[in-house]
Design an enzyme around this catalytic site. Sequence first.
Site, PDB file in Angstrom:
ATOM      1  NE  ARG A   6      -1.710  -1.484  -0.775  1.00 22.25           N
ATOM      2  CZ  ARG A   6      -1.768  -0.775  -1.882  1.00 22.25           C
ATOM      3  NH1 ARG A   6      -2.870  -0.721  -2.602  1.00 22.25           N
ATOM      4  NH2 ARG A   6      -0.711  -0.085  -2.307  1.00 22.25           N
TER       5      ARG A   6
ATOM      6  CE  LYS B 189      12.808 -15.489 -40.727  1.00 23.95           C
ATOM      7  NZ  LYS B 189      11.956 -15.479 -41.937  1.00 23.95           N
TER       8      LYS B 189
ATOM      9  CG  ASN C 264      -1.742  -2.539  -7.095  1.00 27.22           C
ATOM     10  OD1 ASN C 264      -1.455  -3.554  -6.464  1.00 27.22           O
ATOM     11  ND2 ASN C 264      -2.179  -1.434  -6.527  1.00 27.22           N
TER      12      ASN C 264
ATOM     13  CD  GLN D 225       1.015   5.175  -7.589  1.00 24.65           C
ATOM     14  OE1 GLN D 225       0.905   4.327  -6.703  1.00 24.65           O
ATOM     15  NE2 GLN D 225      -0.047   5.674  -8.205  1.00 24.65           N
TER      16      GLN D 225
ATOM     17  CG  HIS E 249      -5.888  -4.630  -7.518  1.00 29.84           C
ATOM     18  ND1 HIS E 249      -5.303  -3.549  -6.915  1.00 29.84           N
ATOM     19  CD2 HIS E 249      -6.171  -4.223  -8.787  1.00 29.84           C
ATOM     20  CE1 HIS E 249      -5.239  -2.540  -7.769  1.00 29.84           C
ATOM     21  NE2 HIS E 249      -5.756  -2.922  -8.918  1.00 29.84           N
TER      22      HIS E 249
ATOM     23  CB  THR F 215      13.582 -11.966 -42.600  1.00 29.84           C
ATOM     24  OG1 THR F 215      12.751 -12.898 -43.280  1.00 29.84           O
ATOM     25  CG2 THR F 215      13.165 -10.547 -42.933  1.00 29.84           C
ATOM     26  CG  ASP F 216      15.494 -18.197 -44.558  1.00 32.57           C
ATOM     27  OD1 ASP F 216      14.716 -18.723 -43.735  1.00 32.57           O
ATOM     28  OD2 ASP F 216      16.381 -18.832 -45.160  1.00 32.57           O
TER      29      ASP F 216
ATOM     30  CG  PHE G 109      -3.612   3.215  -1.780  1.00 31.76           C
ATOM     31  CD1 PHE G 109      -2.559   3.971  -2.291  1.00 31.76           C
ATOM     32  CD2 PHE G 109      -4.875   3.398  -2.324  1.00 31.76           C
ATOM     33  CE1 PHE G 109      -2.768   4.886  -3.326  1.00 31.76           C
ATOM     34  CE2 PHE G 109      -5.093   4.299  -3.358  1.00 31.76           C
ATOM     35  CZ  PHE G 109      -4.031   5.045  -3.863  1.00 31.76           C
TER      36      PHE G 109
HETATM   37  O1  LIG Z   1      -0.543   1.562  -4.592  1.00 36.31           O
HETATM   38  C1  LIG Z   1      -1.592   1.976  -5.124  1.00 36.31           C
HETATM   39  N1  LIG Z   1      -1.547   3.033  -5.981  1.00 36.31           N
HETATM   40  C2  LIG Z   1      -2.683   3.527  -6.592  1.00 36.31           C
HETATM   41  O2  LIG Z   1      -2.587   4.494  -7.379  1.00 36.31           O
HETATM   42  C3  LIG Z   1      -3.890   2.892  -6.313  1.00 36.31           C
HETATM   43  N2  LIG Z   1      -5.158   3.092  -6.743  1.00 36.31           N
HETATM   44  C4  LIG Z   1      -5.946   2.151  -6.151  1.00 36.31           C
HETATM   45  O3  LIG Z   1      -7.177   2.022  -6.340  1.00 36.31           O
HETATM   46  N3  LIG Z   1      -5.186   1.361  -5.333  1.00 36.31           N
HETATM   47  C5  LIG Z   1      -3.913   1.796  -5.425  1.00 36.31           C
HETATM   48  N4  LIG Z   1      -2.764   1.361  -4.848  1.00 36.31           N
END
Ligand SMILES: O=c1[nH]c(=O)c2[nH]c(=O)[nH]c2[nH]1
Length: 296
Positions: A175, A12, A243, A217, A245, A57-58, A158
Amino acid sequence: MGIVLGANQYGKAEVRMVHVDKSTPTHVITDLNVTTQLRGDLAAAHLVGDNSAVLPTDTQKNTVYAFARQYGVGTPEDFALLLGRHFVNSVPEITGARIAIDAYSWDRITVGGVEQPTSFVRGSGERRTTIVQLDGDDFWVVSGLSDLVVLKTDGSEFVGFPKDQYTTLPEETERILATSVTARWRYSDEAAYSEIYAPIRKTLIETFSTTYSKALQQTLYAMGSAVLEQFSEVAEIRLSMPNKHHYVWNMEPYGLDNPYIVFQAGDRPYGLIEAVVSKDDAPPAGRAWDGVPGFV
Ligand SMILES: O=c1[nH]c(=O)c2[nH]c(=O)[nH]c2[nH]1
């Protein structure tokens, strides 16, 4: 041509169960979404419609409610283990189970600075998660969280990425870094699930905040490493981090400058950064990650 039945499981999905512990005047609410899946020798059900081993499942759904009433809930991990062990012992043909639980948060309402004992406001969309796998007497516990949204307005850049004819992204030494963390971790030993969750969550958040980020990363890896360094019981952690953005809004058409003050919060598309971070002497994962979606 022969036809064969492959791997199968049934149960379930998404049993919504809310438990209120009224044993003290300050009520404790646990709000769960429970998915049970059973496996074993269920060929007869699939091949000839013999349901003699098919615990409905009930019934599985009813067991979730009944166990909450009879035993209380405790941590999602402990409740999942309780249910899984019961199902594995219920019918001889059922030899394995997978119990997944998401827990939603409720915060106490405060009136005039005083926490109310019996009224709550729904917390953020963040969820505490667990997936427990059982195979006979063996079991594997994966704990985690999802939709933990964090953001920092400084300490993120970045730069240094390869450029080709399609690259338009400027190198940025300033950023907004924002993400919605989904993390799942497995243990090397049995852990005190009630005690370890909040400190792991805190470690993830604090490391996000204190790591100067050259990329999401690197932040992800730092967050995973911090958990592994601080918690001996954790063998491996998997993180999935979109991410989120934030684009600096171009104010030149209005004759205004914009030194990283006003942003457009992006929706889609988004970068999606995922990794497994583990101890090099981690015990084998066994079935821990079977059927866990959304990760590398
Ligand atoms: O921290 C980031 N990793 C990426 O791999 C990546 N690629 C991207 O366009 N911006 C970012 N920023």
